[in-house]
Each structure stands twice: as C-alpha cells, then as structure tokens.
Design an enzyme around this catalytic site. Structure first.
Site, short mmCIF file in Angstrom:
data_model
loop_
_atom_site.label_atom_id
_atom_site.label_comp_id
_atom_site.label_asym_id
_atom_site.label_seq_id
_atom_site.Cartn_x
_atom_site.Cartn_y
_atom_site.Cartn_z
N ASP A 1 5.27 5.55 -5.10
CA ASP A 1 5.07 6.65 -6.06
C ASP A 1 6.41 7.36 -6.26
O ASP A 1 7.18 7.50 -5.32
CB ASP A 1 4.05 7.64 -5.47
CG ASP A 1 3.41 8.52 -6.52
OD1 ASP A 1 2.19 8.41 -6.71
OD2 ASP A 1 4.13 9.33 -7.16
N ILE B 1 8.99 3.27 -10.71
CA ILE B 1 8.59 1.92 -11.10
C ILE B 1 9.45 1.36 -12.25
O ILE B 1 9.51 0.16 -12.48
CB ILE B 1 7.08 1.90 -11.41
CG1 ILE B 1 6.54 0.49 -11.31
CG2 ILE B 1 6.77 2.55 -12.75
CD1 ILE B 1 5.09 0.41 -11.00
N LYS C 1 -0.58 9.88 -18.19
CA LYS C 1 -1.97 9.81 -18.65
C LYS C 1 -2.43 10.91 -19.60
O LYS C 1 -3.63 11.06 -19.84
CB LYS C 1 -2.89 9.77 -17.43
CG LYS C 1 -2.76 11.00 -16.56
CD LYS C 1 -3.80 11.04 -15.48
CE LYS C 1 -3.74 12.36 -14.74
NZ LYS C 1 -4.67 12.49 -13.65
N SER D 1 -8.74 2.15 -19.06
CA SER D 1 -9.54 3.30 -19.48
C SER D 1 -10.51 2.93 -20.59
O SER D 1 -10.25 2.02 -21.39
CB SER D 1 -8.57 4.37 -20.00
OG SER D 1 -9.26 5.36 -20.71
N TYR E 1 -0.85 6.74 -25.51
CA TYR E 1 -1.38 6.53 -24.16
C TYR E 1 -2.41 5.38 -24.16
O TYR E 1 -2.34 4.45 -23.37
CB TYR E 1 -2.04 7.83 -23.64
CG TYR E 1 -3.06 7.59 -22.56
CD1 TYR E 1 -2.67 7.29 -21.25
CD2 TYR E 1 -4.44 7.62 -22.85
CE1 TYR E 1 -3.62 7.04 -20.27
CE2 TYR E 1 -5.39 7.36 -21.88
CZ TYR E 1 -4.97 7.08 -20.58
OH TYR E 1 -5.91 6.81 -19.62
N LYS F 1 -2.52 1.30 -22.48
CA LYS F 1 -3.59 0.63 -21.70
C LYS F 1 -3.96 -0.70 -22.35
O LYS F 1 -4.15 -1.71 -21.68
CB LYS F 1 -4.82 1.54 -21.59
CG LYS F 1 -4.59 2.80 -20.78
CD LYS F 1 -4.24 2.49 -19.32
CE LYS F 1 -3.89 3.71 -18.51
NZ LYS F 1 -3.27 3.41 -17.21
N GLY G 1 -10.36 14.33 -32.48
CA GLY G 1 -10.28 13.11 -31.68
C GLY G 1 -11.44 12.93 -30.72
O GLY G 1 -11.59 11.87 -30.12
N ASP G 2 -12.27 13.98 -30.51
CA ASP G 2 -13.40 13.83 -29.59
C ASP G 2 -14.50 12.98 -30.21
O ASP G 2 -14.87 13.18 -31.37
CB ASP G 2 -14.00 15.21 -29.25
CG ASP G 2 -13.36 15.84 -28.03
OD1 ASP G 2 -12.70 15.12 -27.27
OD2 ASP G 2 -13.52 17.06 -27.86
C1 UD1 Z 1 -10.12 12.23 -21.89
C2 UD1 Z 1 -9.13 11.46 -22.75
C3 UD1 Z 1 -9.44 9.99 -22.67
C4 UD1 Z 1 -9.45 9.52 -21.21
C5 UD1 Z 1 -10.46 10.38 -20.45
C6 UD1 Z 1 -10.54 10.05 -18.98
C7 UD1 Z 1 -8.48 12.99 -24.55
C8 UD1 Z 1 -8.62 13.31 -26.00
N1 UD1 Z 1 -9.20 11.94 -24.12
O1 UD1 Z 1 -11.41 12.02 -22.38
O2 UD1 Z 1 -8.50 9.23 -23.38
O3 UD1 Z 1 -9.82 8.17 -21.14
O4 UD1 Z 1 -10.11 11.75 -20.58
O5 UD1 Z 1 -9.36 10.44 -18.32
O6 UD1 Z 1 -7.76 13.64 -23.80
N2 UD1 Z 1 -14.16 19.92 -23.26
C9 UD1 Z 1 -14.45 21.23 -23.58
N3 UD1 Z 1 -13.57 22.20 -23.21
C10 UD1 Z 1 -12.43 21.93 -22.51
C11 UD1 Z 1 -12.13 20.59 -22.17
C12 UD1 Z 1 -13.01 19.61 -22.58
O7 UD1 Z 1 -15.46 21.50 -24.21
O8 UD1 Z 1 -11.66 22.86 -22.22
C13 UD1 Z 1 -15.10 18.86 -23.63
C14 UD1 Z 1 -14.52 17.82 -24.56
O9 UD1 Z 1 -14.73 18.17 -25.89
C15 UD1 Z 1 -15.31 16.58 -24.16
C16 UD1 Z 1 -15.63 16.80 -22.67
O10 UD1 Z 1 -15.44 18.18 -22.45
O11 UD1 Z 1 -16.53 16.54 -24.84
C17 UD1 Z 1 -14.72 16.02 -21.75
O12 UD1 Z 1 -13.38 16.25 -22.13
P1 UD1 Z 1 -12.16 15.71 -21.26
O13 UD1 Z 1 -12.36 16.05 -19.83
O14 UD1 Z 1 -10.91 16.16 -21.92
O15 UD1 Z 1 -12.31 14.12 -21.34
P2 UD1 Z 1 -12.43 13.16 -22.65
O16 UD1 Z 1 -12.03 13.88 -23.86
O17 UD1 Z 1 -13.74 12.52 -22.61
#
Ligand code: UD1
Length: 342
Positions: free
Chosen positions: A32, A60, A85, A125, A150, A154, A297-298
C-alpha cells in the site's frame, strides 16, 4: 501457509480482507502507498492478525519498486484493491484515475507474469453495469458505456485481465461489488472518510457524531416504496469473506486460463429512508434529514442477483443491515475517540 499479496491492503475493503485471509489460515502480505490510509490502520491490523504482518510501502505505479519488493517473497496469489475510487473526483481529474488505476493493474500483472504468479482477484464494481433499472442485476447484464472515468478504469481492468487469460495460463476472477457498508466487529478498522463523505453511511455516521448538521436525502420522487433510491448494501465483512471463497476456488483449480466475474451483494434492496431508520433504531440516535433534489447520475434501483456467487463460490452474505450500521457507528466512535486523544 500460502502467501497472498493484498494491494491496497490498508484501504476499506482491503483491510477487512487482510483480516479474513488471516482468519482462514492464509498469510496476508500488504502492499500500500498509504495515499488513502493512516498509520493507525497498520496498528489495528497487527492487533487483529499478527505483530509481524508484512506491510510494503510501495506505490503501485512504480514498477521497479514493485519488482524489487516482490521478487524477495514467494507469492501464491494476489488480491488487487489498490485504486482510487471517487466517482466525482474521477470526472474532474480523469488522468489521475487512468494513471493510477490502469498503470497499477498493468504493473502488478506484468510482475506476476515475470514471477510466475498465476492467481489473481480483481476488485471491480457494479458500476460496470451503468444506468439500469433492470433488477436484480445478474452477471449476464451487459457492461455498458462507463458513466465515469472511475467506472471506465474498472471496465478496462476487467478487459485487460480477460485478454491476459486468453493469451496465457493465468487464473482470475473479477468481483463486482454492490454497496459495501459497515466495519469489523471490533470497531478498530472501517471506512475512513476524508473531507465531506460522498457515500451514504460515512455521511450518516458524521451526522450522528455531530460533524454535520443533517443528511441530505437525494430525491424522494423515485418510483420505489418510499420514493427514495434502492441499493444493495452489503456488510464489508461478508464482502471480505467472499474474496477468500473466490481465492480458495481459484487456488484449487489446476487448469489454467480461467476467468469469471461474480456479483457480490445481498440480493436485497434497501431504500435510503429504510437505511436511516435502521441506523436510528439500532444505534438509538436520531438522524435529522432533509429531502433535496435528485443527485445527478443516481439510478433508481440497483441490487444484485447473487445466485452465481452463492452456487459457484458457496458464499452467502450472512450479516444484516443492522449489524453493518451498528459496526459503522462503533467504528466512527472509536475513530473520534482516537482523534481526540491524539
Ligand atoms: C457509489 C458510486 C458507485 C460505486 C458505489 C459503491 C457514485 C455516483 N456512485 O454508488 O459508482 O460503485 O458507490 O462504492 O458515487 N445518498 C443520499 N445522501 C447522501 C449520500 C447518498 O441520499 O448524502 C443516497 C444516494 O442518492 C443513493 C444512496 O444514498 O441513493 C447510496 O449512495 P452512495 O453511498 O453514494 O452509493 P451509490 O451512489 O450507490
């Protein structure tokens, strides 16, 4: 005892995997560059494994340093986590991501070839499936155009491994994670969040400890049970264990040229509001939150079809969301106390 190199072994999923490797009788060796970790992670890992755990401080990207360090050790397999990440950061600074994540995988694979090490597990991922509302998501789901640099690293990583396997006797699996959360039961390792966390659970624990006033819930007008997005949250310890099951299978296989991909999740979707409420219940802490605009993007829903990993790796996610949220808070509390008395 088999020596398993864990690149990025001081990171969130890497550190938990180091512990599970040790618990299963493997000898983990950490590599690491400490770019996203703290020295205290080494202390915690030594407590959870053994005092003489080897930790190689190697970037790395530096192939000479990699070669110099790895030729001295007899390595049976590699689990490759070392990569950046953050989705948002990768959009703003794509070259940083391509340089680190792509150079990293090429370098480690080149050294493995030189040293005749043929067993490789790649930390991938579910982001490779892109924007899809077809749930549950199975491995047969097409890998679509990447949504971020990112995500692209992958996809490219997986392609590189596939090409290598078809050219030589090499064995590899790509493990596609859904949403890892939680921490080791001891609470001494977990997800480090520098600055404002992007992910939901680290944000939640920073609201719980008072660092942030409240959680912004990104949208409640999705077509789901309560309008908030659905994700497949998997306990990081279950996720770490899956690597050992995959490694066992890879190591016993005598044939060369093996490549496969596995989804790692629970197969169950949980909404943002359900997650908040589970956190409140299990930790007895109220979480103030506001509903705000959707985050761009969600996707509405993403949860895994995990039949393949269940059947072929004989691995099952066993821990609950409640277990994960309890351990996440235990870790945050431990970390806060440590910072205070530093
Ligand atoms: C994120 C990454 C994705 C990665 C995954 C696992 C992004 C856009 N996507 O996914 O590429 O594979 O992590 O590491 O970063 N949320 C809230 N409030 C917050 C934070 C999040 O409402 O403050 C909601 C988000 O809208 C989502 C859920 O919580 O619906 C999970 O969010 P998050 O933990 O950021 O993960 P992903 O977006 O699923």
């Amino acid at each position: 005892m088999k020596n398993i190199l864990v690149t990025g072994g001081l990171g969130y999923i890497g550190s938990h995997t180091v512990v599970e490797l040790y618990n299963k009788g493997y000898n983990p060796i950490v590599l690491d560059d400490k770019s996203n970790s703290e020295k205290s992670v080494i202390d915690s890992l030594k407590k959870l494994t053994k005092e003489d755990l080897i930790v190689l401080d190697v970037d790395i990207k530096n192939i000479n340093s990699l070669r110099e360090n790895l030729t001295k050790i007899n390595i049976d397999g590699v689990i490759h986590f070392a990569a950046y990440k953050s989705v948002g950061e990768s959009v703003n600074n794509p070259l940083k991501y391509y340089s680190n994540n792509i150079t990293g995988i090429i370098n480690i694979l080149m050294i493995m070839q030189d040293l005749n090490i043929n067993n490789f597990i790649f930390s991938s991922s579910c982001t490779v499936y892109g924007e899809t509302n077809q749930v549950p998501i199975g491995e047969f789901h097409p890998v679509v155009e990447a949504m971020s640099p990112y995500g692209n690293t992958k996809q490219i990583g997986e392609e590189i491994i596939k090409d290598l396997v078809s050219s030589t006797d090499f064995k590899a699996y790509s493990l596609r994670y859904f949403n890892p959360i939680g921490a080791h039961g001891s609470g001494v390792i977990g997800e480090l969040a520098y600055g404002v966390p992007n992910h939901l659970v680290p944000y939640l624990t920073q609201v719980a400890n008072g660092t942030r006033g409240g959680l912004n819930v990104f949208g409640n007008d999705y077509n789901t049970i309560d309008g908030t997005c659905i994700r497949d949250y998997i306990h990081v310890v279950d996720l770490a264990k899956a690597h050992i099951y995959a490694l066992d299978k890879l190591l016993i296989s005598k044939e060369g040229r093996i490549y496969d991909v596995y989804n790692l999740g629970t197969g169950k979707g949980t909404s943002v509001l359900e997650l908040i409420s589970a956190f409140e219940k299990v930790n007895k802490i109220k979480i103030p939150y506001n509903i705000v605009e959707r985050r761009s993007g969600d996707v509405e829903q993403a949860f895994a079809d995990v039949t393949k990993a269940n059947k072929e790796l004989n691995w099952f996610a066993k821990l609950s969301i409640e277990d994960a949220l309890k351990s996440a808070w235990k870790w945050q509390s431990y970390y806060d106390k440590k910072q205070k008395y530093k």
